[in-house]
Design a protein around this motif. Sequence first.
Motif, PDB file in Angstrom:
ATOM      1  N   SER A  93      34.940  51.462  45.837  1.00  0.00           N
ATOM      2  CA  SER A  93      35.534  50.238  46.390  1.00  0.00           C
ATOM      3  C   SER A  93      35.172  49.017  45.547  1.00  0.00           C
ATOM      4  N   GLU A  96      37.332  49.008  42.389  1.00  0.00           N
ATOM      5  CA  GLU A  96      38.724  48.667  42.702  1.00  0.00           C
ATOM      6  C   GLU A  96      38.886  47.189  43.008  1.00  0.00           C
ATOM      7  N   SER A  97      37.857  46.570  43.634  1.00  0.00           N
ATOM      8  CA  SER A  97      37.920  45.138  43.958  1.00  0.00           C
ATOM      9  C   SER A  97      37.380  44.260  42.838  1.00  0.00           C
ATOM     10  N   THR A 127      37.397  52.859  35.800  1.00  0.00           N
ATOM     11  CA  THR A 127      38.846  53.021  35.862  1.00  0.00           C
ATOM     12  C   THR A 127      39.449  52.790  34.479  1.00  0.00           C
ATOM     13  N   ASN A 130      41.665  49.503  33.599  1.00  0.00           N
ATOM     14  CA  ASN A 130      41.119  48.158  33.426  1.00  0.00           C
ATOM     15  C   ASN A 130      40.320  48.111  32.128  1.00  0.00           C
ATOM     16  N   SER A 133      36.566  47.539  32.576  1.00  0.00           N
ATOM     17  CA  SER A 133      35.923  48.735  33.111  1.00  0.00           C
ATOM     18  C   SER A 133      35.683  49.752  31.996  1.00  0.00           C
TER      19      SER A 133
END
Length: 398
Positions: A93, A96-97, A127, A130, A133
Amino acid sequence: MTRLTRAIFRKELIETFRDKRVILGVIVSPLLLTPCLMGAVLFFASQKAMEMQSSVLDIGVYQEAEFPALLEHLEADESIKLRELGSREEAVSAIESLEARAALIIPRDAPEAFRKNETAQLELIFTQANENSGNARNRLHGIIGAFNREQTKSRLAAADLDESFIAPTKLTDTSIAENEAVVGFALSMFLPYLVVMSAAFGGINTAFDLCAGEKERGTMETLLVSPASRYEIVQGKLYTIFVISLVSSICSILGILIAIAFGQNIIETLFGEGFSISYLNLIALVLIVVPLSLLSSAALFLVSSFARNPKEAQAYIFPFVALFIFPAVLSSILGAESPLYTALIPVLNIAMSMKQLLGNVFDLSYFCLALGSSIAYAYVSMRIVTALFQKESILFRS
């Protein structure tokens, strides 16, 4: 070249260079816009690279069991900022945020395996969608790699073993290539494509205007009743298109070299060394694009002769585009040391010859065969154009 051919050539060339579109597209754009665009790309690329290297990234850590040795090593690295997480789901989470760029998961049995001198299995969550990331993932791989090397030394010291115990062989890379050869290899990946495109499209407006344009304006009849023969008219117009295409190709080469010259500091930041190119290679590049420019000029004039007007000529341009773009793209895929038969393939042979010149794998037999075959193709194209110009059905299509 006869007196009348020279007169037509001078007339068409002067009128062509009066067209601001030609000046802008053939000279100004390659010599000014190309260096500016390449400089901007290199500048922002270097800024991005430095930004990625200097940025502090938020890294999430979820420990099912405490792993103090690894955590101390991670906390000591100032390029990352750790954030404790309560579960694997929270780690997903957080990524993703964008609260964390990546997350390190330490399984329950990892610390115990580490203490037993076994391999501690870790999980890194990130990820691929991104960029930051992905940067965090690479950063963590580097940091944990350094941790592994330190711990390997400690384990060897504790077992009274030398580092050579885990390194049966050591391979040292030694490159014999000089900076000039390295630079040439880098240029060979894209310069042939750009030069082929410049030769193919540099004279397109001129070609369409000198034949299809004259048909549309109704001035072709006036030219045909002049003392000049049709052969001399064709030669004069063809030489004009050839000069424009050749100038466009040379300006493209010079434009890239200007961009390299002004972007030395940026290039050194990105690649660790400066770029340069020898005068001999530069002369050879100009020599090899001469038949390419002549071939493209004849092909463009062929399209223009067949068309009723410039708009129709644009509709016929697709086969011409395919003829030049496909070999140009193919040259960026094939290796410089290609089979000798590729020297007989139009356009591709020129691009591959440029690639060999820049990549320091020059093959004289390949170069001569490519040069000779390209001249032959250009001559055949010129003869076809001359033959079409003799036909009333082609010149006065309605």
